[in-house]
Write an enzyme that holds these catalytic residues in place. Structure first.
Site, mmCIF file in Angstrom:
data_model
loop_
_atom_site.group_PDB
_atom_site.id
_atom_site.type_symbol
_atom_site.label_atom_id
_atom_site.label_comp_id
_atom_site.label_asym_id
_atom_site.label_seq_id
_atom_site.Cartn_x
_atom_site.Cartn_y
_atom_site.Cartn_z
ATOM 1 C CB ILE A 152 -0.896 0.022 1.261
ATOM 2 C CG1 ILE A 152 -1.832 -1.185 1.269
ATOM 3 C CG2 ILE A 152 -1.700 1.314 1.344
ATOM 4 C CD1 ILE A 152 -1.678 -2.066 2.468
ATOM 5 C CB CYS A 153 0.873 4.150 0.617
ATOM 6 S SG CYS A 153 1.221 5.910 0.797
ATOM 7 C CB THR A 154 5.768 4.889 0.133
ATOM 8 O OG1 THR A 154 5.391 5.012 1.511
ATOM 9 C CG2 THR A 154 5.490 6.196 -0.579
#
Lengths: 237, 237
Positions: free
Chosen positions: A104-106
């Site tokens: 998720i995300c970075t």
């Protein structure tokens, strides 16, 4: 998976994570039949997220069992995690036996640093996903990407959407729909500003400026992690 | 408020809350300029949410300062909280000096038990919001309701949408749009099942059945809390 079978989920809990990267998907995944969620940290001390909310681990890297589903959130702390041999090797080892991997995300940067993205399609937070190419990923600017057993989501809240897709994959669509109804996920964002494709040029520019220092730190960390991974790959040959 | 002025935000952290009711709005609100968020619990021990994720308080009810914005999440634990004189009186006292009050999911039941919803329009989780009428609220089945300084949101994820509206109210629309872009909140739910208005009859029925026992407990708790409030109101006359 059979409905009566446990699904072991290991979620990474590292210092400086963005808590909603983890807590959004947690709320969805934990509601699956048979879900056994572990929050895996370096030790058993509460872990401070990037803005002061601290979460209590349920196990440590050393004690964690193997997972069916490995979940890696992101946040500013990822820039240290991708240079931390303990986190990198933990992710690499866990991924070997996991049936699914979810970034998720970075968080996808850590998947990259562990060598899991070579030749795989992946996405991440809009301000960082281009960097995934340094780990050999085929970068997508979609909000959600599924490549085989690899799920990656864009920034923060994209993890909620993707978690519902993961549930559908693991337990079927009806299970995902039930959870969506439980958490009343019929979003009505008051503005249209949730991605660089819809936000105003002014908002994007302000955000880029505010994120410039973080971006500088991240570029250096990724370059270093990618070089380390390159050496690791050579060593493995 | 002036941009350089602190905004003191007190978020309730009670046993058995649904963590995303709190963590979703937290992620939005904490990003406002000047936000000073406190997580207020009975004591300083980590608080277990309803499905095993524990969050560390930053202060206690006794130590908490007054808030500009009081935030009340929901969850199964709300049924004990609305019968707990310490939580009920804390909310009543805090609301007296707060400029804004924000209830999420079944958190609005606690606002009701504190006597804050008499003659006010309010909403909450779709499986519980009808009960708000027992506290004198004018019940809405909208996802978000703003009535003066009172913000209420539907189930769980509705708190994220509403938090963006709160930011817009307190810091202006551009601030909210910036945060929306940071958390990449451009939702793409994979299914249309996030409210009783769009979910299938089968999904709704399954969810009602699964929630029947919780509903029974809640009805009893609300009846008792409403009676207590009635007596309190008489006593105040």
């Amino acid at each position: 998976m059979a409905d009566d079978q446990d699904i072991r989920i290991n979620m990474l809990l590292f210092k400086g994570l963005t808590q909603l990267d983890l807590t959004g998907p947690f709320e969805v995944l934990v509601r699956m039949a048979g879900a056994r969620v572990a929050l895996v940290a370096e030790n058993m001390a509460a872990v401070a997220s990037d803005r002061g909310l601290s979460i209590v681990p349920t196990t440590t890297r050393d004690q964690a069992g193997r997972a069916d589903l490995l979940v890696v959130p992101g946040g500013p702390g990822i820039d240290a995690a991708i240079l931390d041999p303990d986190w990198v090797s933990f992710v690499r080892q866990q991924a070997r036996s996991a049936r699914w991997v979810f970034g998720i995300c970075t968080g996808s940067l850590l998947l990259g640093a562990a060598g899991l993205l070579r030749g795989r399609r992946a996405t991440g937070h809009w301000q960082a996903r281009d960097l995934l190419s340094q780990f050999g990923a085929e970068v997508s600017d979609e909000r959600m990407v599924v490549d085989g057993n690899l799920f990656t989501a864009g920034g923060v809240t994209a993890g909620i959407d993707m978690a519902l897709r993961v549930v559908a994959e693991l337990r079927g669509e009806e299970a995902a729909k039930r959870i969506q109804l439980q958490i009343e996920y019929d979003p009505q964002p008051p503005f249209r500003s949730g991605s660089p494709f819809v936000a105003s040029a002014e908002t994007i520019e302000a955000q880029r400026k505010a994120g410039a220092e973080r971006r500088r730190i991240r570029e250096a960390a990724v370059a270093k992690a990618a070089a380390t991974l390159g050496f690791a790959a050579l060593a493995a040959d």
